[in-house]
Structure formats: C-alpha cells, structure tokens
Design a protein around this motif. Structure first.
Motif, PDB file in Angstrom:
ATOM      1  N   PHE A 171      -3.713  12.127  -3.580  1.00  0.00           N
ATOM      2  CA  PHE A 171      -3.351  11.046  -2.663  1.00  0.00           C
ATOM      3  C   PHE A 171      -2.221  10.182  -3.211  1.00  0.00           C
ATOM      4  CE2 PHE A 171      -4.498   7.523   0.347  1.00  0.00           C
ATOM      5  CZ  PHE A 171      -4.485   8.295   1.495  1.00  0.00           C
ATOM      6  N   GLY A 172      -1.745  10.548  -4.397  1.00  0.00           N
ATOM      7  CA  GLY A 172      -0.691   9.768  -5.028  1.00  0.00           C
ATOM      8  C   GLY A 172       0.640   9.870  -4.317  1.00  0.00           C
ATOM      9  N   ALA A 173       0.823  10.911  -3.500  1.00  0.00           N
ATOM     10  CA  ALA A 173       2.087  11.084  -2.781  1.00  0.00           C
ATOM     11  C   ALA A 173       2.180  10.208  -1.544  1.00  0.00           C
ATOM     12  CB  ALA A 173       2.261  12.551  -2.386  1.00  0.00           C
ATOM     13  N   VAL A 174       1.095   9.518  -1.207  1.00  0.00           N
ATOM     14  CA  VAL A 174       1.068   8.641  -0.037  1.00  0.00           C
ATOM     15  C   VAL A 174       1.491   7.234  -0.459  1.00  0.00           C
ATOM     16  CG1 VAL A 174      -0.387   7.679   1.780  1.00  0.00           C
ATOM     17  CG2 VAL A 174      -0.777  10.012   0.967  1.00  0.00           C
ATOM     18  N   LYS A 175       2.470   6.677   0.245  1.00  0.00           N
ATOM     19  CA  LYS A 175       2.925   5.325  -0.102  1.00  0.00           C
ATOM     20  C   LYS A 175       2.121   4.326   0.721  1.00  0.00           C
ATOM     21  CE  LYS A 175       7.163   2.727  -1.103  1.00  0.00           C
ATOM     22  NZ  LYS A 175       6.892   2.622  -2.553  1.00  0.00           N
ATOM     23  N   THR A 176       0.968   3.984   0.195  1.00  0.00           N
ATOM     24  CA  THR A 176       0.050   3.079   0.876  1.00  0.00           C
ATOM     25  C   THR A 176      -0.368   1.974  -0.076  1.00  0.00           C
ATOM     26  OG1 THR A 176      -2.064   2.937   2.065  1.00  0.00           O
ATOM     27  CG2 THR A 176      -1.959   4.503   0.252  1.00  0.00           C
ATOM     28  N   GLY A 177      -0.630   0.794   0.483  1.00  0.00           N
ATOM     29  CA  GLY A 177      -0.958  -0.355  -0.336  1.00  0.00           C
ATOM     30  C   GLY A 177      -2.172  -0.155  -1.217  1.00  0.00           C
ATOM     31  N   GLY A 178      -3.112   0.684  -0.777  1.00  0.00           N
ATOM     32  CA  GLY A 178      -4.313   0.919  -1.563  1.00  0.00           C
ATOM     33  C   GLY A 178      -4.022   1.466  -2.944  1.00  0.00           C
ATOM     34  N   ASN A 179      -2.990   2.297  -3.061  1.00  0.00           N
ATOM     35  CA  ASN A 179      -2.632   2.848  -4.365  1.00  0.00           C
ATOM     36  C   ASN A 179      -2.114   1.759  -5.305  1.00  0.00           C
ATOM     37  OD1 ASN A 179      -3.400   5.475  -3.810  1.00  0.00           O
ATOM     38  ND2 ASN A 179      -1.363   6.127  -3.183  1.00  0.00           N
ATOM     39  N   TYR A 180      -1.367   0.822  -4.758  1.00  0.00           N
ATOM     40  CA  TYR A 180      -0.852  -0.269  -5.583  1.00  0.00           C
ATOM     41  C   TYR A 180      -1.981  -1.220  -5.979  1.00  0.00           C
ATOM     42  CZ  TYR A 180       3.735   1.462  -4.312  1.00  0.00           C
ATOM     43  OH  TYR A 180       4.834   2.263  -4.154  1.00  0.00           O
ATOM     44  N   ALA A 181      -2.897  -1.447  -5.048  1.00  0.00           N
ATOM     45  CA  ALA A 181      -4.044  -2.297  -5.352  1.00  0.00           C
ATOM     46  C   ALA A 181      -4.898  -1.683  -6.462  1.00  0.00           C
ATOM     47  CB  ALA A 181      -4.885  -2.510  -4.095  1.00  0.00           C
ATOM     48  N   ALA A 182      -5.053  -0.358  -6.425  1.00  0.00           N
ATOM     49  CA  ALA A 182      -5.870   0.326  -7.429  1.00  0.00           C
ATOM     50  C   ALA A 182      -5.274   0.210  -8.824  1.00  0.00           C
ATOM     51  CB  ALA A 182      -6.019   1.800  -7.043  1.00  0.00           C
ATOM     52  N   ALA A 183      -3.950   0.118  -8.913  1.00  0.00           N
ATOM     53  CA  ALA A 183      -3.285   0.060 -10.212  1.00  0.00           C
ATOM     54  C   ALA A 183      -3.141  -1.364 -10.747  1.00  0.00           C
ATOM     55  CB  ALA A 183      -1.899   0.694 -10.110  1.00  0.00           C
ATOM     56  N   MET A 184      -3.256  -2.349  -9.874  1.00  0.00           N
ATOM     57  CA  MET A 184      -2.904  -3.717 -10.246  1.00  0.00           C
ATOM     58  C   MET A 184      -3.731  -4.264 -11.407  1.00  0.00           C
ATOM     59  SD  MET A 184      -2.627  -7.095  -7.801  1.00  0.00           S
ATOM     60  CE  MET A 184      -1.668  -6.154  -6.612  1.00  0.00           C
ATOM     61  N   ARG A 185      -5.028  -4.025 -11.393  1.00  0.00           N
ATOM     62  CA  ARG A 185      -5.886  -4.587 -12.448  1.00  0.00           C
ATOM     63  C   ARG A 185      -5.486  -4.060 -13.816  1.00  0.00           C
ATOM     64  NH1 ARG A 185     -10.824  -2.956 -14.642  1.00  0.00           N
ATOM     65  NH2 ARG A 185     -10.936  -1.259 -13.118  1.00  0.00           N
ATOM     66  N   GLN A 186      -5.172  -2.761 -13.882  1.00  0.00           N
ATOM     67  CA  GLN A 186      -4.774  -2.171 -15.156  1.00  0.00           C
ATOM     68  C   GLN A 186      -3.466  -2.767 -15.653  1.00  0.00           C
ATOM     69  OE1 GLN A 186      -6.918  -0.239 -16.577  1.00  0.00           O
ATOM     70  NE2 GLN A 186      -8.238  -0.010 -14.792  1.00  0.00           N
ATOM     71  N   VAL A 187      -2.538  -3.004 -14.733  1.00  0.00           N
ATOM     72  CA  VAL A 187      -1.238  -3.559 -15.110  1.00  0.00           C
ATOM     73  C   VAL A 187      -1.399  -4.990 -15.617  1.00  0.00           C
ATOM     74  CG1 VAL A 187       1.059  -4.202 -14.275  1.00  0.00           C
ATOM     75  CG2 VAL A 187       0.007  -2.057 -13.511  1.00  0.00           C
ATOM     76  N   VAL A 188      -2.185  -5.800 -14.913  1.00  0.00           N
ATOM     77  CA  VAL A 188      -2.399  -7.191 -15.329  1.00  0.00           C
ATOM     78  C   VAL A 188      -3.081  -7.253 -16.693  1.00  0.00           C
ATOM     79  CG1 VAL A 188      -3.643  -9.320 -14.782  1.00  0.00           C
ATOM     80  CG2 VAL A 188      -2.407  -8.092 -12.978  1.00  0.00           C
TER      81      VAL A 188
END
Length: 331
Positions: A171-188
C-alpha cells in the motif's frame, strides 16, 4: 515568503461526484468546505492527493513539471482506495485551469506554484466501513512557495529504523494521508531522541524510503534504490533523478538491499532523499541503534550536486528539456 505550504492563492478548481457522474470543473474562490459529521473521509480515510509544481521562467513563460505522471499516480491511488475519480483528461485539464486562474500569483524561480490535487470520499454514512463511497469531492488547491531551503541546503541526519513500517505491505505506492500519519510518530520520536530530520524505514532489515521521500545511495558509478514493488511511493522526482543519472552514465540498480549493506557502503558513498519539495537533498549522517555513521564526508557529494543542479535547471527552464518534462500552460 511564508513557510512552505502555509500561503494559498485566491482561487481553486473543484468538481463533485454524485449519481454516477462528475460535475463540470469550476474555478471558485478558496474558502472552507462544509461537511456533515458522517462524511466518509472523516471516518474511513477515503482520501488521496498529489503534489506537483508549476514554474515561471526567466523569460516569463509558465509550465507544469511532469503533470502526466502525477495524474497517473492519482488514478492509481484512487483505484486502490476504490474512490471515484475524474478521468485522465479531466485531471490534466483541472491542473491547467488551476494554474491559469492564479498565473499572476506565481513567484519567480526559485519560487514556484505548488499544486495539491485532492480527492475525498463524501458520502454521509458511518455504516459504510466495508464499501466505497458513492459521493466524492475533487479539488486543486494551489500555494505560492519559495525555496524549500531558504536558509541554505544542509545535509540531513536520518535515523534508520529496521522495526517500524511506513505503510502496510503493498500500500506504500498509494499517496494517501494515512501513510503519512502512520510514519509521523516515528519521525517525531527520532527528532526528539536523536536530533534526526527523518526516518528511513527498513522493516525486516530491507531499506525502503523515509516518511516523506524516496531514498537513493550513490556508490562509485552505481545508483542504488529500492524497486517499485508497491511498498514505496513511485516518486516523480525519483524517476527524474534516475533518468538524469542514467543519461550521465551511472549504472541504475533497482533492487532490495539491506541495512547492513547500506551501513557498510555509506562511509564511501553518497546518499540523498528525493521529492517534489526538496528535489534532491543530501543525507550527511545515518543513525542506527544509537550509533552515528557518516555518509561520505558528511556533505553533499559530487554526483548529488550535479544531479540536483541538472534537475533544477530543467525545472526552471534554464536548460534544455530532452525528455519533454515541461508542459506549457495552455492559453
């Protein structure tokens, strides 16, 4: 100029889907939307978007950069999310309309007009968890942006995470906000713990991409990057950099590679992130399990600098466009 993505133009393009058909594309004032609390996107994340730029050349001409690739990616994202979408011709026309409507607001290079085409599910039904929305909204918001690195381009510090996943598999090829939300905690967390700018996700020890950009490693005459297998976003900037590297004589290797190989090769190599906003940004340090590994000499390498300059020259209109990436604004 205001921070990237926080300033907007006066007009946008919009279309609505209902009763099996899309309304005509319209240019309307930028203003808030009114949504029912039961709107599908608010509960089931039925949403995808794109990000691309239009440029004003030194001679005054205006062009979009590779809009066809962004349209194709949006159609793929919509299909994966089972979202109704305007057809290819309508999507391309909407981008032209959006740029034309605010042409006077496009800043000179290195500024640009950032376009954010967005598609939302709008059916009012909180019981529709297991079926797609029957209503949708499509719009193109535009934002005048300056140089992403107004304080100067600086090498990034990137944490390598071999446990977390940026996205669900395939599902990584889909440009959807859910993918960015899933990564945000790790980045912060990486910023708080290690002073990292981004996280390079490598679930199972296989290097993928960061939370918001593709990743490339240049070692000698080889450019190494993860293949497009559905787990990463098919970046348009990534594709552009690979083509320019190929033109320059680099060997392009799209294959899976491990964190172990990355860390072994990094001290004698170059690494960079590619994306619409940052173009090609060098990675100066990798952080893995608390240890810091310098990439090359910690600065932008010669290949990274060359490829970035070439792509920027094409985007700005200062260089020839051998691959036909610039699409002029229709009058």
């Amino acid at each position: 100029m205001a921070a990237f993505g926080t300033q907007f133009t006066t007009e946008m393009v919009i279309s609505r889907f209902g009763d099996g058909q899309w309304s005509n594309l319209e240019v309307v004032p930028v203003q808030p939307f009114s949504m029912h609390p039961a709107t599908h996107v608010l509960h089931y994340a039925s949403e995808c978007f794109e990000g691309l730029k239009a440029y004003r050349t030194a001679a005054g001409g205006i062009h979009l950069f590779r809009p066809d690739r962004h349209v194709a990616r949006m159609l793929n994202s919509a299909a994966q999310l089972l979202l109704p979408a305007p057809d290819e011709a309508a999507l391309k026309r909407s981008l032209q309309m959006a740029v034309s409507a605010v042409a006077d607001e496009i800043p000179a290079y290195p500024g640009a007009l950032y376009l954010r085409p967005t598609l939302l599910g709008t059916e009012e039904d909180i019981g529709a968890a297991a079926r797609p929305t029957s209503k949708a909204l499509y719009y193109v918001l535009t934002s005048p942006v300056g140089d992403y690195f107004s304080g100067g381009l600086q090498p990034l510090r990137v944490k390598v995470d071999d446990q977390a996943q940026r996205s669900t598999p395939n599902f990584g090829a889909v440009k959807t906000g859910g993918n960015y939300a899933a990564a945000m905690r790790q980045v912060v967390q990486a910023k708080q713990e290690f002073g990292a700018d981004q996280v390079l996700f490598a679930p199972g020890g296989v290097v993928q991409e960061t939370g918001a950009a593709n990743f490339v490693l240049i070692d000698g005459n080889e450019l190494l990057t993860k293949p497009l297998d559905g787990s990463i976003l098919p970046g348009v900037t990534r594709d552009s950099i690979l083509q320019l590297a190929r033109d320059a004589g680099l060997t392009i290797c799209e294959r899976d590679f491990s964190v172990e190989e990355l860390l072994e090769r990094a001290p004698g190599a170059e690494a960079a992130l590619t994306g619409t906003a940052a173009v090609l940004t060098p990675v100066g340090e990798l952080v893995y399990q608390g240890s810091t590994i310098k990439v090359g000499d910690g600065q932008m390498g010669p290949w990274s600098e060359r490829l970035r300059e070439q792509l920027c020259a094409i985007q700005s209109g200062a260089a020839e466009d051998p691959h036909g990436w610039r699409v002029p604004l229709e009058t």
